[in-house]
Design a protein around this motif. Sequence first.
Motif, PDB file in Angstrom:
ATOM      1  N   VAL A  23      -3.979  50.589 -46.221  1.00 19.56           N
ATOM      2  CA  VAL A  23      -2.726  50.319 -45.495  1.00 19.56           C
ATOM      3  C   VAL A  23      -2.604  51.244 -44.284  1.00 19.56           C
ATOM      4  O   VAL A  23      -2.171  50.822 -43.201  1.00 19.56           O
ATOM      5  CB  VAL A  23      -1.518  50.470 -46.438  1.00 19.56           C
ATOM      6  CG1 VAL A  23      -0.211  50.431 -45.644  1.00 19.56           C
ATOM      7  CG2 VAL A  23      -1.517  49.369 -47.487  1.00 19.56           C
ATOM      8  N   THR A  26      -4.667  49.895 -41.559  1.00 23.39           N
ATOM      9  CA  THR A  26      -4.004  48.728 -40.968  1.00 23.39           C
ATOM     10  C   THR A  26      -2.872  49.159 -40.037  1.00 23.39           C
ATOM     11  O   THR A  26      -2.669  48.568 -38.965  1.00 23.39           O
ATOM     12  CB  THR A  26      -3.460  47.807 -42.079  1.00 23.39           C
ATOM     13  OG1 THR A  26      -4.530  47.426 -42.943  1.00 23.39           O
ATOM     14  CG2 THR A  26      -2.821  46.562 -41.491  1.00 23.39           C
ATOM     15  N   LEU A 135      -4.756  41.086 -49.105  1.00 25.53           N
ATOM     16  CA  LEU A 135      -3.525  41.883 -49.038  1.00 25.53           C
ATOM     17  C   LEU A 135      -3.311  42.466 -47.644  1.00 25.53           C
ATOM     18  O   LEU A 135      -2.217  42.332 -47.066  1.00 25.53           O
ATOM     19  CB  LEU A 135      -3.597  43.010 -50.077  1.00 25.53           C
ATOM     20  CG  LEU A 135      -2.472  44.046 -50.026  1.00 25.53           C
ATOM     21  CD1 LEU A 135      -1.130  43.400 -50.374  1.00 25.53           C
ATOM     22  CD2 LEU A 135      -2.772  45.203 -50.980  1.00 25.53           C
ATOM     23  N   THR A 138      -2.561  39.801 -45.013  1.00 31.29           N
ATOM     24  CA  THR A 138      -1.196  39.292 -45.156  1.00 31.29           C
ATOM     25  C   THR A 138      -0.193  40.288 -44.578  1.00 31.29           C
ATOM     26  O   THR A 138       0.740  39.907 -43.836  1.00 31.29           O
ATOM     27  CB  THR A 138      -0.875  39.034 -46.640  1.00 31.29           C
ATOM     28  OG1 THR A 138      -1.817  38.090 -47.170  1.00 31.29           O
ATOM     29  CG2 THR A 138       0.533  38.487 -46.807  1.00 31.29           C
ATOM     30  N   ILE A 139      -0.385  41.582 -44.904  1.00 35.07           N
ATOM     31  CA  ILE A 139       0.506  42.614 -44.360  1.00 35.07           C
ATOM     32  C   ILE A 139       0.428  42.642 -42.845  1.00 35.07           C
ATOM     33  O   ILE A 139       1.453  42.679 -42.145  1.00 35.07           O
ATOM     34  CB  ILE A 139       0.146  43.993 -44.948  1.00 35.07           C
ATOM     35  CG1 ILE A 139       0.461  44.039 -46.437  1.00 35.07           C
ATOM     36  CG2 ILE A 139       0.890  45.112 -44.203  1.00 35.07           C
ATOM     37  CD1 ILE A 139      -0.013  45.307 -47.120  1.00 35.07           C
ATOM     38  N   GLN A 140      -0.802  42.608 -42.331  1.00 43.30           N
ATOM     39  CA  GLN A 140      -0.978  42.687 -40.877  1.00 43.30           C
ATOM     40  C   GLN A 140      -0.356  41.488 -40.174  1.00 43.30           C
ATOM     41  O   GLN A 140       0.311  41.634 -39.139  1.00 43.30           O
ATOM     42  CB  GLN A 140      -2.465  42.782 -40.533  1.00 43.30           C
ATOM     43  CG  GLN A 140      -2.725  43.021 -39.049  1.00 43.30           C
ATOM     44  CD  GLN A 140      -4.199  43.277 -38.764  1.00 43.30           C
ATOM     45  OE1 GLN A 140      -4.994  43.436 -39.678  1.00 43.30           O
ATOM     46  NE2 GLN A 140      -4.550  43.336 -37.490  1.00 43.30           N
ATOM     47  N   VAL A 143       3.663  41.804 -40.555  1.00 38.49           N
ATOM     48  CA  VAL A 143       4.223  42.900 -39.760  1.00 38.49           C
ATOM     49  C   VAL A 143       4.038  42.637 -38.272  1.00 38.49           C
ATOM     50  O   VAL A 143       4.975  42.811 -37.467  1.00 38.49           O
ATOM     51  CB  VAL A 143       3.572  44.242 -40.161  1.00 38.49           C
ATOM     52  CG1 VAL A 143       4.018  45.357 -39.218  1.00 38.49           C
ATOM     53  CG2 VAL A 143       3.934  44.594 -41.606  1.00 38.49           C
TER      54      VAL A 143
END
Length: 576
Positions: A23, A26, A135, A138-140, A143
Amino acid sequence: MRRLLPYLQPYRTRWLAMVFVAVLSTVATIVIPLMTKVVIDGPVRHHDRTGLWWWGTAALAIGMSEVLLWIVRRWLVARATMGVEADIRKDLYARMQLLPMSFHSKWQSGQLLSRIMNDLGTVRRFLSFGALFLLLNTIQIVVTTLILLAMYWPLGLVVVVSVVPICVTVLRNERKFTALSRKAQDQSGRVATHVEESALGLRAIKSFGREDYVYDRFDTQVKELYDIQVGKVSLQATFWTILEVIPNVTLILVLGLGATAAGQGRITLGTLVAFITMMLSIVWPIASMGFFLSMTQESMTAADRIVEVFDAPREILDGAGLVPVRGGELELRDVGYRFPDGEKWALRHLDLTVPAGQTLAVVGTTGSGKTVLTGLISRLYDVSEGQVCIDGEDVRDLRLDELRSVVATAFEDPTLFSMSVRENLTLGRSDATEEEIREALQVVRADFVDDLPYGLDTRIGEQGMSLSGGQRQRLALARAVLARPRIIVLDDTLSALDVHTEALVEDALREVLVGVTAIVVAHRASTVMLADRVALLQDGRITHVGTHRELLRTVPEYRYLLAAEDETAVPAGGAR
């Protein structure tokens, strides 16, 4: 996949550290475009060289940090996922050892090999690569999209709309890809089975000159696998076409609309550059979602195939307690056995007592149930009705390891492993001394061991193919003798010996069988002479029990059976 999640528990700390580091990397990827906006709208616009150096140094530091975080993440991923794979593989192998013979008779060995190697590799790759990037991507995407909406919502809305057809395509093709993945993995197991059988049966294939025939069968299996894999690729091509075209079209729209907005003063040049940079940074995450979702489906299918083995019922379980075996008396009480998927009884209403220290020969035609009977004693199979008792105790009340240390079996078709002669012999008793090994070899007249290149330490080929049939049988018999059981079961273990060697082995066995309860499956009169009594097995039932001479004198079927060259030629009525 849910059933395999407990294997992640011992590595929870590493997984959490891995996710945290990933994370952070990222975040660094997202922060760098924002710094570009600050640099362009600040030091570059105002010609501030000092500020430019400071911001440039900060961006370089973040970039270097991202590289270091990637290195740490890969190290953590490797340690965690390889540990999980090793743990599952060991438990899966142990489970295969515990499952009953009825399970292994239904499953092809290649299917089991495919699960313990290929499917576990698929799950490991998903855990180390697919799940994490699914994961992170998807977060990137989420956001970055929120930041893009905050920068300039009309352009951000274009990005949001572009994701809709991607989601629709994935959902429409998910079931088809899952079905194809399962077919491909099952077919891989069949190919593996064919290769294994061909390797083990190479001598028979060559002796009949059937190399071309076997190759054609293999070619058919491989072509079927090829067609399934091509179907998967065709389906994936739909993913990739949409996932490549849509981001590029979106980028063109963003460039056009963004340039217009910048020209009209609605956004700054720095915002436009940062927007495009961030847009480009999520092109790969968006484009790769189809690939990672495909990997997810493959790993789910692989996990289901692995869980099938874990969920297979053991059927043959340890007894409730430790029951000591005292003398070794063997008793069959109204024993019957029927194969799980069969309607016909293989054995029925067997009542028999073998006192401790006595030897019983079992004689019968092919298919009469002799091998099944020998398997019931050591619980390779469990009776369908009745009881098999040792010293009055049902064998189902004994722990399996205790029972199989009391009962040793030598089979007609001996199994030898690709390891040294010594390791094969001590399989049932690892603490045997050199002298005891030599005594067991002497009993079975296995003097040929000394002529091998390295004696007892000579590694024999897979299934003992470097040895003759008689040599393999003698080593299997020596293994049973070396175990020093209280009950020994010999399933026609002298069938591959020549008459001279058989006579020598039988003379030595007479001494070994003294004080040991023995069941000897026999087809020859010379082998029957080892026994105190003989049981005639016909169509799954014991019809006569007595001494060899008594049965010869009073039972025509028995007399004919030992005299006939073809044991299957017994007349329906019994006597000739």
